[in-house]
Write a protein that holds these residues in place. Structure first.
Motif, mmCIF file in Angstrom:
data_model
loop_
_atom_site.group_PDB
_atom_site.id
_atom_site.type_symbol
_atom_site.label_atom_id
_atom_site.label_comp_id
_atom_site.label_asym_id
_atom_site.label_seq_id
_atom_site.Cartn_x
_atom_site.Cartn_y
_atom_site.Cartn_z
ATOM 1 N N ILE A 1 51.128 6.220 8.467
ATOM 2 C CA ILE A 1 51.950 6.177 9.687
ATOM 3 C C ILE A 1 53.257 5.429 9.445
ATOM 4 C CG2 ILE A 1 50.932 4.056 10.605
ATOM 5 C CD1 ILE A 1 51.843 7.246 12.621
ATOM 6 N N ILE A 2 53.241 4.455 8.548
ATOM 7 C CA ILE A 2 54.459 3.702 8.235
ATOM 8 C C ILE A 2 55.489 4.608 7.573
ATOM 9 C CG2 ILE A 2 55.430 1.803 6.889
ATOM 10 C CD1 ILE A 2 53.806 0.884 9.266
ATOM 11 N N ILE A 3 55.070 5.336 6.547
ATOM 12 C CA ILE A 3 55.990 6.252 5.860
ATOM 13 C C ILE A 3 56.432 7.362 6.809
ATOM 14 C CG2 ILE A 3 56.125 7.998 4.035
ATOM 15 C CD1 ILE A 3 54.421 6.158 2.284
ATOM 16 N N SER A 4 55.509 7.870 7.608
ATOM 17 C CA SER A 4 55.829 8.956 8.549
ATOM 18 C C SER A 4 56.899 8.533 9.551
ATOM 19 C CB SER A 4 54.565 9.388 9.304
ATOM 20 O OG SER A 4 53.603 9.914 8.426
ATOM 21 N N PHE A 5 56.881 7.270 9.943
ATOM 22 C CA PHE A 5 57.857 6.777 10.920
ATOM 23 C C PHE A 5 59.191 6.439 10.264
ATOM 24 C CE2 PHE A 5 59.732 3.121 13.276
ATOM 25 C CZ PHE A 5 60.073 3.800 14.435
ATOM 26 N N PHE A 6 59.152 5.753 9.139
ATOM 27 C CA PHE A 6 60.391 5.223 8.581
ATOM 28 C C PHE A 6 61.189 6.231 7.745
ATOM 29 C CE2 PHE A 6 58.580 1.113 9.718
ATOM 30 C CZ PHE A 6 59.707 0.457 10.181
ATOM 31 N N ILE A 7 60.577 7.332 7.314
ATOM 32 C CA ILE A 7 61.351 8.324 6.547
ATOM 33 C C ILE A 7 61.778 9.516 7.410
ATOM 34 C CG2 ILE A 7 61.348 9.908 4.577
ATOM 35 C CD1 ILE A 7 59.755 7.887 3.014
ATOM 36 N N PRO A 8 60.856 10.337 7.941
ATOM 37 C CA PRO A 8 61.317 11.490 8.742
ATOM 38 C C PRO A 8 61.970 11.111 10.070
ATOM 39 C CG PRO A 8 59.049 11.777 7.984
ATOM 40 C CD PRO A 8 59.394 10.343 7.769
ATOM 41 N N ALA A 9 61.636 9.957 10.620
ATOM 42 C CA ALA A 9 62.233 9.562 11.902
ATOM 43 C C ALA A 9 63.436 8.645 11.690
ATOM 44 C CB ALA A 9 61.181 8.881 12.782
ATOM 45 N N ILE A 10 63.201 7.418 11.198
ATOM 46 C CA ILE A 10 64.260 6.410 11.148
ATOM 47 C C ILE A 10 65.314 6.713 10.078
ATOM 48 C CG2 ILE A 10 64.775 3.981 10.765
ATOM 49 C CD1 ILE A 10 63.433 4.615 13.441
ATOM 50 N N LEU A 11 64.891 6.896 8.831
ATOM 51 C CA LEU A 11 65.863 7.161 7.763
ATOM 52 C C LEU A 11 66.607 8.464 8.018
ATOM 53 C CD1 LEU A 11 67.177 6.572 5.032
ATOM 54 C CD2 LEU A 11 65.182 7.644 3.921
ATOM 55 N N ARG A 12 65.886 9.504 8.383
ATOM 56 C CA ARG A 12 66.532 10.794 8.678
ATOM 57 C C ARG A 12 67.548 10.660 9.801
ATOM 58 N NH1 ARG A 12 66.590 13.129 13.622
ATOM 59 N NH2 ARG A 12 64.461 12.319 13.809
ATOM 60 N N LYS B 1 54.752 11.404 0.146
ATOM 61 C CA LYS B 1 54.329 12.707 -0.360
ATOM 62 C C LYS B 1 55.508 13.672 -0.321
ATOM 63 C CE LYS B 1 49.517 12.125 1.130
ATOM 64 N NZ LYS B 1 48.413 12.661 1.948
ATOM 65 N N ILE B 2 55.483 14.655 -1.216
ATOM 66 C CA ILE B 2 56.584 15.614 -1.289
ATOM 67 C C ILE B 2 56.734 16.381 0.024
ATOM 68 C CG2 ILE B 2 55.141 17.439 -2.287
ATOM 69 C CD1 ILE B 2 58.840 16.659 -3.150
ATOM 70 N N GLN B 3 55.591 16.640 0.693
ATOM 71 C CA GLN B 3 55.657 17.348 1.976
ATOM 72 C C GLN B 3 56.425 16.523 3.016
ATOM 73 O OE1 GLN B 3 52.849 16.623 0.148
ATOM 74 N NE2 GLN B 3 51.105 17.782 0.988
ATOM 75 N N THR B 4 56.261 15.210 2.962
ATOM 76 C CA THR B 4 56.937 14.329 3.918
ATOM 77 C C THR B 4 58.440 14.337 3.690
ATOM 78 O OG1 THR B 4 54.975 12.919 3.983
ATOM 79 C CG2 THR B 4 57.033 11.976 4.818
ATOM 80 N N LEU B 5 58.834 14.312 2.424
ATOM 81 C CA LEU B 5 60.263 14.351 2.110
ATOM 82 C C LEU B 5 60.870 15.694 2.529
ATOM 83 C CD1 LEU B 5 60.237 12.649 -1.420
ATOM 84 C CD2 LEU B 5 60.628 11.601 0.821
ATOM 85 N N ALA B 6 60.126 16.776 2.296
ATOM 86 C CA ALA B 6 60.612 18.100 2.710
ATOM 87 C C ALA B 6 60.719 18.185 4.229
ATOM 88 C CB ALA B 6 59.669 19.187 2.188
ATOM 89 N N TRP B 7 59.753 17.596 4.911
ATOM 90 C CA TRP B 7 59.780 17.569 6.381
ATOM 91 C C TRP B 7 60.977 16.774 6.893
ATOM 92 C CZ3 TRP B 7 58.714 19.590 10.813
ATOM 93 C CH2 TRP B 7 58.631 18.828 11.970
ATOM 94 N N ALA B 8 61.288 15.658 6.230
ATOM 95 C CA ALA B 8 62.441 14.841 6.622
ATOM 96 C C ALA B 8 63.734 15.630 6.462
ATOM 97 C CB ALA B 8 62.492 13.563 5.784
ATOM 98 N N VAL C 1 53.865 14.694 12.750
ATOM 99 C CA VAL C 1 53.573 15.852 11.887
ATOM 100 C C VAL C 1 53.064 15.448 10.506
ATOM 101 C CG1 VAL C 1 54.637 17.812 10.665
ATOM 102 C CG2 VAL C 1 55.059 17.493 13.115
ATOM 103 N N PRO C 2 53.740 14.583 9.743
ATOM 104 C CA PRO C 2 53.213 14.206 8.422
ATOM 105 C C PRO C 2 51.886 13.434 8.507
ATOM 106 C CG PRO C 2 55.510 13.561 8.647
ATOM 107 C CD PRO C 2 55.034 13.937 10.007
#
Length: 326
Positions: free
Chosen positions: A209-220, A64-71, A200-201
């Protein structure tokens, strides 16, 4: 309040800051270099992190766009914890910060997970005093890979440990916020670097939960690490040297763009006590804009800045002449 520093050759005591100028008396030990000793735990963890980051890249179209912005927000906050915090504030004492700002930068620093502030400052001060020698933790003369990530995958050279133990870190030990973070660093990293960016996301806008972990946490986290590492590698190898052609660090605008202003590296190693790490203010330098905002809000003060006259004189005396074409 901004302080114009009149003379690059002033002693650290005269400038009222740490001794962060190159130690020309240091000599590398003669004889064979000590053998490399691999830290397999770090090698495995860094490999897993970057594999996870690649997986995170593949998930971006599904996020989601919010998740990318959060990252992106997590990236900026964690980066400021390094650039405005452990680097410009604590390593170089280039400005002063109030207690609320120091607490904020400490929280952001734990989100960055690049060693606690005390250890980061110790290694960085050693890096400046013994740049490109055996006593430099990420000596760029050992190659791009070593200065970028390799130095974290092997045991430190004995000279790095020896010189680090002799540094005066009394100012850091006296900072209760820094020492509190050091005491509780591991749980703070689990909470701020991995848990908070993930929860947060997932909680607030129902991201998986997969996207929330691997984008804002791991990738970031992986992107932030590599942006910081490029200051040690690319900014020590690629670019011009308008301030001092006799040292290795270079001016690299692309590194500055990714590292929030830390790529003006020839300037920074020539004038390490300048709060802006550049003579160009906010240009490719979000960290300088942040510190200026904190000063405007009354949360920071006493920014140290080198005068234009001293900068020009230094360019004429030791620069490579590239400033004339700029």
């Amino acid at each position: 309040m901004e302080k114009n520093l009149l003379n690059h050759e002033d002693s650290a005591g005269d400038r009222g800051v740490v001794d962060d100028l190159f130690d020309e008396t240091y000599r590398e030990k003669e004889g064979p270099k000590p053998p490399l000793r691999y830290v397999w735990r770090n090698i495995i963890l860094m490999s897993l992190l970057h594999l996870g980051a690649v997986f995170g890249l593949m998930l971006i179209p599904s996020a989601k766009i919010q998740t990318l912005a959060w990252a992106v927000l997590c990236f900026l906050l964690s980066a400021l914890g390094i650039t405005a915090g452990s680097h410009r504030l604590w390593s170089h004492r280039s400005y002063k910060a109030t207690l609320p700002l120091r607490i904020f930068l400490t929280i952001a620093n734990s989100m960055a997970f690049q060693n606690d502030i005390y250890e980061w400052v110790r290694d960085h001060r050693v890096h400046h005093k013994f740049s490109e020698t055996d006593a430099d933790p990420h000596n760029a003369t050992r190659g791009f890979f070593f200065s970028h990530i390799g130095w974290l995958l092997v045991r430190k050279h004995p000279d790095v440990i020896e010189k680090g133990q002799k540094l005066d870190l009394s100012d850091i030990k006296a900072d209760k916020v820094v020492m509190f973070q050091r005491r509780y660093y591991k749980p703070s990293v689990v909470l701020l670097c991995f848990t908070l960016p993930t929860v947060v996301p997932w909680y607030f806008w129902d991201e998986s939960i997969i996207i929330s972990f691997f984008i804002p946490a791991i990738l970031r986290y992986a992107v932030a690490l590599n942006a910081a590492w490029l200051v040690n590698s690319a900014a020590h190898m690629f670019g011009n040297r308008p301030y001092d052609q006799h040292i290795n660090p270079r001016e690299n605008p692309l590194v500055s763009l990714g590292a929030l202003g830390e790529g003006f590296h020839n300037y920074h190693h020539t004038f390490p006590y300048d709060y802006s790490t550049s003579e160009f203010g906010w240009r490719f330098n979000l960290t300088t804009a942040f510190i200026d905002l904190m000063c405007f809000l009354g949360l920071a003060s006493d920014r140290k800045k080198v005068s234009k006259e001293v900068i020009l004189a230094r360019k004429m005396r030791t620069g490579d002449g590239s400033h004339k074409s700029g």
